[in-house]
Write a protein that holds these residues in place. Structure first.
Motif, short mmCIF file in Angstrom:
data_model
loop_
_atom_site.label_atom_id
_atom_site.label_comp_id
_atom_site.label_asym_id
_atom_site.label_seq_id
_atom_site.Cartn_x
_atom_site.Cartn_y
_atom_site.Cartn_z
N UNK A 1 0.34 -1.33 0.30
CA UNK A 1 -0.39 0.19 0.09
C UNK A 1 0.41 1.27 -0.06
N UNK A 2 1.96 1.69 0.65
CA UNK A 2 2.78 2.13 1.03
C UNK A 2 3.88 1.91 -0.04
N UNK A 3 4.57 1.36 -1.22
CA UNK A 3 5.72 1.40 -2.18
C UNK A 3 6.22 0.76 -1.05
N UNK A 4 6.13 0.88 -0.05
CA UNK A 4 8.07 0.87 0.76
C UNK A 4 8.26 -0.98 0.38
N UNK A 5 8.05 -1.89 0.17
CA UNK A 5 8.12 -2.96 -0.46
C UNK A 5 7.81 -3.54 -1.57
N UNK B 1 10.20 -16.31 -9.05
CA UNK B 1 8.97 -15.40 -8.14
C UNK B 1 9.64 -14.89 -6.96
N UNK B 2 9.68 -13.62 -7.36
CA UNK B 2 9.93 -12.90 -5.91
C UNK B 2 8.50 -12.79 -5.17
N UNK B 3 8.30 -12.82 -4.22
CA UNK B 3 6.93 -13.32 -3.60
C UNK B 3 6.97 -11.64 -2.35
N UNK B 4 6.77 -10.55 -2.10
CA UNK B 4 7.11 -9.49 -1.17
C UNK B 4 5.17 -9.04 -1.07
N UNK B 5 5.42 -9.25 1.16
CA UNK B 5 4.48 -8.68 1.38
C UNK B 5 5.03 -6.89 2.57
N UNK B 6 4.44 -6.07 3.07
CA UNK B 6 4.86 -5.73 4.26
C UNK B 6 4.48 -6.49 5.48
N UNK B 7 4.94 -6.10 7.01
CA UNK B 7 4.51 -7.47 7.63
C UNK B 7 2.92 -6.32 8.62
N UNK C 1 11.92 -14.98 -1.25
CA UNK C 1 10.52 -14.34 -0.05
C UNK C 1 11.12 -13.00 0.79
N UNK C 2 10.19 -11.93 0.07
CA UNK C 2 11.02 -10.64 1.18
C UNK C 2 9.11 -9.85 1.90
N UNK C 3 9.98 -10.02 3.78
CA UNK C 3 8.68 -9.13 4.40
C UNK C 3 9.93 -7.07 4.72
N UNK C 4 8.58 -6.69 4.68
CA UNK C 4 9.27 -5.08 5.10
C UNK C 4 8.52 -4.41 6.48
N UNK D 1 14.21 -12.94 3.58
CA UNK D 1 14.92 -11.68 3.70
C UNK D 1 13.92 -10.50 4.41
N UNK D 2 14.20 -10.10 5.37
CA UNK D 2 12.95 -8.89 6.36
C UNK D 2 14.21 -7.09 6.10
N UNK D 3 13.44 -6.78 5.50
CA UNK D 3 13.74 -5.55 5.24
C UNK D 3 13.56 -4.17 5.93
N UNK D 4 13.32 -3.35 6.38
CA UNK D 4 12.69 -1.74 6.97
C UNK D 4 12.33 -1.02 5.92
N UNK D 5 11.04 -0.39 6.99
CA UNK D 5 10.04 0.31 6.00
C UNK D 5 9.27 1.27 6.89
N UNK D 6 9.76 2.93 5.90
CA UNK D 6 9.15 4.23 7.01
C UNK D 6 7.80 2.98 7.47
N UNK D 7 7.10 3.20 8.67
CA UNK D 7 6.33 2.66 9.22
C UNK D 7 5.03 3.46 8.71
N UNK D 8 4.37 2.50 8.56
CA UNK D 8 2.98 2.87 8.10
C UNK D 8 2.32 4.30 9.15
N UNK D 9 2.19 3.91 10.13
CA UNK D 9 1.75 5.28 10.40
C UNK D 9 2.17 6.25 11.26
N UNK D 10 3.34 6.83 10.24
CA UNK D 10 4.48 7.26 10.91
C UNK D 10 4.30 8.89 9.67
#
Ligand SMILES: Cc1cc2nc3c(=O)[nH]c(=O)nc-3n(C[C@H](O)[C@H](O)[C@H](O)COP(=O)(O)O)c2cc1C
Length: 275
Positions: A11-15, A61-67, A92-95, A123-132
């Motif tokens: 939704x907020x494009x970091x993933x 295939x790259x599968x990605x989603x936020x946490x 597999x990637x979670x952000x 992998x687990x990456x960091x994205x700007x928090x949705x609530x930030x």
């Protein structure tokens, strides 16, 4: 020649940004050109009714989603579960927003395996928090340049692993952190936490970016709380900053995150061992 497909909810494009970084490194490592790379962004709700053709051993295939609450968002998990694959390596990637990712990567691995993918890296990456927001910052502007460099390296190293592995069926199961049974995920519905101010020009961008059709264009673009998944895409996409988070539990959570999760977390990557 292999094809690379990115399948993601963001939704907020970091993933999305992280997956594109990974893809750059992977494609370069494997000599795969742009025309062999496609993306399935299933964030828009209408895309989620499509059924993708089965993937086979010509695909990567790259599968990605936020946490969300230490799990996959329910909409993302439901879409991933409908995929079918046979002998297809999956990356597999979670952000996550610099708090924790808990069971989300394990859940993604288990869902992918059940679909027939062979998870080769995670992998687990960091994205700007949705609530930030600029007023209440949490992991602002991540993924940053350094994160994206690591995303490319991760893609490149996964490419190297794939080139070295003759028979994917012989690689060991990918090990990632997380517990099963999983922690309890998000409930449905949201508190009424978004105010639409007089700055709204009714451009409709908020409704267009909402992944759950929760912005009511017929009612001053107000949020339909029962349908909202809290992703804050509408707040972040508004060109007039006309959507504001009101005082209440979500803003309190943002303040808590700002106070307790300010130390930047590192990217974590995992690779299946070769047997
Ligand atoms: C409802 C909700 C729950 C979230 N739960 C977590 C969480 O458990 N841990 C965390 O670190 N970040 C959490 N986040 C933050 C997102 O994982 C993070 O901002 C991510 O980068 C958003 O991805 P996107 O830009 O692809 O939408 C949550 C965000 C939302 C909207």
């Amino acid at each position: 020649m292999k094809k690379i497909t990115l399948v993601y909810f963001s939704p907020t494009k970091t993933t999305e940004t992280v997956l594109r970084g990974i893809t750059q490194g992977l494609a370069r490592s494997l000599g795969i050109s742009g025309s062999e790379i496609t993306a399935v962004n299933f964030t828009p709700p209408n895309i989620r009714s499509t059924v993708l053709a089965p993937f086979d051993d010509n695909d990567i295939v790259l599968l990605g989603a936020p946490v969300y609450a230490g799990r996959l968002p329910a909409d993302a998990a439901d879409f991933f579960k409908k995929l079918t694959a046979s002998g297809t390596p999956a990356i597999l990637t979670v952000v996550y927003g610099n708090r924790e990712y808990e069971d989300a990567l394990l859940e993604l691995k288990n869902v992918a395996s059940a679909c027939g993918f062979i998870p080769v890296a995670g992998a687990a990456f960091i994205g700007e928090h949705s609530f930030a927001s600029t007023d209440i910052p949490v992991a602002m502007n991540r993924p940053d340049e350094n994160d994206l460099k690591q995303a490319e390296d991760f893609g490149n190293n996964t490419g190297t692993l794939l080139k070295k592995t003759n028979d994917l069926k012989k690689i060991a199961a990918l090990e990632v952190p997380g517990n099963f049974p999983y922690r309890e995920g998000m409930g449905t519905g949201a508190p009424d936490f978004i105010e639409v101010t007089a700055a709204c020009t009714e451009c409709g961008i908020c409704a267009a970016v909402c992944p759950s059709n929760a912005v009511d264009a017929d009612n001053g673009f107000a949020t339909i709380a029962a349908d909202c998944i809290l992703c804050c895409a509408c707040i972040k996409a508004c060109p007039e900053q006309a959507r504001l988070m009101t005082d209440g539990p979500i803003k309190d959570k943002a303040i808590w995150l700002n106070e307790t999760c300010s130390t930047p977390k590192p990217v974590q990557v995992f690779f299946a061992a070769q047997s």
